[in-house]
Design an enzyme around this catalytic site. Sequence first.
Site, short mmCIF file in Angstrom:
data_model
loop_
_atom_site.label_atom_id
_atom_site.label_comp_id
_atom_site.label_asym_id
_atom_site.label_seq_id
_atom_site.Cartn_x
_atom_site.Cartn_y
_atom_site.Cartn_z
CG ASP A 280 -0.25 -0.05 2.55
OD1 ASP A 280 0.95 0.29 2.63
OD2 ASP A 280 -0.91 -0.41 3.54
CB THR B 60 -7.18 -29.23 -4.92
OG1 THR B 60 -6.27 -28.38 -5.63
CG2 THR B 60 -6.73 -30.68 -5.09
N PRO B 61 -10.37 -27.32 -5.25
CG PRO B 61 -12.70 -27.46 -5.34
CD PRO B 61 -11.44 -28.23 -5.64
#
Length: 133
Positions: free
Chosen positions: A16, A56-57
């Site tokens: 950031d 493999t979600p």
Amino acid sequence: MKTFETEITVEWGDCDEAGIVFYPNYFYWLDCTFQRLLRSQNLGQRQNRAEFGAVTPLVDVGLQFKAPARYDDTLRIEATIVEWQERRFRIAYRIFSGEKIIAEGYEVRAWATMTDNGLKGAPISEEFRRRMQ
């Protein structure tokens, strides 16, 4: 499974305006670490689809931040599969900058087979489990 380790260098675009890593990047890095773990066992997503007809979600994820990581830090990420269930498994992660712990977390991944109607949960292949341990 023994602990798998990989390194990532924090780039300017990961941060950031204060030069601190923007938190969603950690979740991307966890996924990258898991994909590298799979490849280290010759089980990348393409191989899993070809060999097992499965993917493999991600079904759950969590992370506790302990200290900030900053631009140019080299992060060491450790991943260990800590739990096997019939259709899911859990990976524990620890992220370090040098010896300082930056974050600890987990992913829960399902085993899903490819069908004509999309993905369907299925028992984890014993061969996949054996090769990942």
